[in-house]
Write a protein that holds these residues in place. Sequence first.
Motif, PDB file in Angstrom:
ATOM      1  N   VAL A   4      -7.794   2.769   6.155  1.00 49.30           N
ATOM      2  CA  VAL A   4      -6.914   1.769   5.553  1.00 49.30           C
ATOM      3  C   VAL A   4      -7.448   0.361   5.824  1.00 49.30           C
ATOM      4  O   VAL A   4      -7.429  -0.517   4.946  1.00 49.30           O
ATOM      5  N   LEU A   7      -8.209  12.003   0.221  1.00 48.69           N
ATOM      6  CA  LEU A   7      -7.562  10.793   0.719  1.00 48.69           C
ATOM      7  C   LEU A   7      -8.535   9.656   1.007  1.00 48.69           C
ATOM      8  O   LEU A   7      -8.268   8.513   0.601  1.00 48.69           O
ATOM      9  N   VAL A  38       0.827   3.904   1.770  1.00 51.48           N
ATOM     10  CA  VAL A  38       0.090   4.957   2.472  1.00 51.48           C
ATOM     11  C   VAL A  38       0.953   5.369   3.658  1.00 51.48           C
ATOM     12  O   VAL A  38       1.058   4.641   4.639  1.00 51.48           O
ATOM     13  N   ILE A  42      -7.969   6.024  -0.712  1.00 53.58           N
ATOM     14  CA  ILE A  42      -7.656   4.819   0.060  1.00 53.58           C
ATOM     15  C   ILE A  42      -8.647   3.718  -0.275  1.00 53.58           C
ATOM     16  O   ILE A  42      -8.273   2.541  -0.467  1.00 53.58           O
ATOM     17  N   PHE A  57       1.668   0.382   5.025  1.00 53.81           N
ATOM     18  CA  PHE A  57       1.063   1.470   5.790  1.00 53.81           C
ATOM     19  C   PHE A  57       2.121   1.948   6.781  1.00 53.81           C
ATOM     20  O   PHE A  57       2.495   1.228   7.700  1.00 53.81           O
ATOM     21  N   LEU A  66      -1.787  10.147  -3.447  1.00 54.46           N
ATOM     22  CA  LEU A  66      -2.129   8.743  -3.593  1.00 54.46           C
ATOM     23  C   LEU A  66      -2.815   8.501  -4.936  1.00 54.46           C
ATOM     24  O   LEU A  66      -2.620   7.454  -5.564  1.00 54.46           O
ATOM     25  N   SER A 121       1.412   8.167   6.469  1.00 59.12           N
ATOM     26  CA  SER A 121       0.603   9.208   7.109  1.00 59.12           C
ATOM     27  C   SER A 121       1.207  10.593   6.936  1.00 59.12           C
ATOM     28  O   SER A 121       0.487  11.568   6.667  1.00 59.12           O
ATOM     29  N   ILE A 151      -2.714  -1.515  -1.625  1.00 60.86           N
ATOM     30  CA  ILE A 151      -1.975  -1.002  -0.473  1.00 60.86           C
ATOM     31  C   ILE A 151      -0.944  -2.049  -0.062  1.00 60.86           C
ATOM     32  O   ILE A 151      -1.280  -3.127   0.425  1.00 60.86           O
ATOM     33  N   VAL A 205       0.491  11.946   3.236  1.00 62.55           N
ATOM     34  CA  VAL A 205      -0.835  11.998   2.600  1.00 62.55           C
ATOM     35  C   VAL A 205      -1.941  12.535   3.492  1.00 62.55           C
ATOM     36  O   VAL A 205      -3.058  12.752   3.017  1.00 62.55           O
TER      37      VAL A 205
END
Length: 276
Positions: A235, A187, A176, A191, A201, A157, A178, A198, A181
Amino acid sequence: MSGLERLSLNQITTKRWSLPEAVQGCVDAGIPAIGLWRDKVAETGLTEAAARVRDAGLTVSSLCRGGFLTADGPGTRQAALTENIRALEEAAELGTDTLVMVVGGLPEGSRDLAGARHRVADLLAELAPHAGDHGVRLAIEPLHPMFCADRAVVSTLAQALDLAAGHPPQQVGVVVDSYHVWWDPDLPRQIERAGPRIASFQVCDWTLPLPADSLLGRGHVGDGHIDFRALTDQVTAAGYTGWIEVEIFNERIWDTPGEQTVRTVIERHLTHVHGS
């Protein structure tokens, strides 16, 4: 159904469904959004695909995918630029503000990783104004390092954010995901740094053992090793209020009837993600 307000089904999760079948599956299950893939859109036709989603009352959470920006010759570079502009046009026609960007791996025979990353930055700089013109964000998706050679020379990221930093947030953001990352010890900080960048997600789980084709090792949320409560909290704390898109590559899941897969997606979302 309460709790599904932010849920999106990325249509690769039900790969055997056509676009019309995936749209109807979302409607039947009460899922309000869908993430589309360009090959499925092409099968249906862009105009018809846009109409079907619109008439069903669904939101297109993202379009997969643009990218593959590491070409090292003038002809292939121009082809990549042209193809990504076309993808931005398709995204705008479909009504989504997010084009997921898988940046590409090393060109065949190359070991020049630094050069490939430099070319990604150069082409993003050319594409960003086009993204602004179409009201679509280029959403850079870092992929797990095992995909560095063939799919994405952007692995973290932090790298994605460094690439995005020189552009307005409404033109270039990050994904992002999952699966890609979750392992990164930096992380949480990245984030928080990402904040308004972002753009998407995406969720699925890291399951073991890895299959022979590592691309297909993703599982339903809750089947593996990722702490989705913690990740979703991070997030959310960064200010993200958008769609939570379930994107699973797994032959066994693809071979499962779509309706059954959607039921599992909903149950796992309510159990492991909603309310985090």
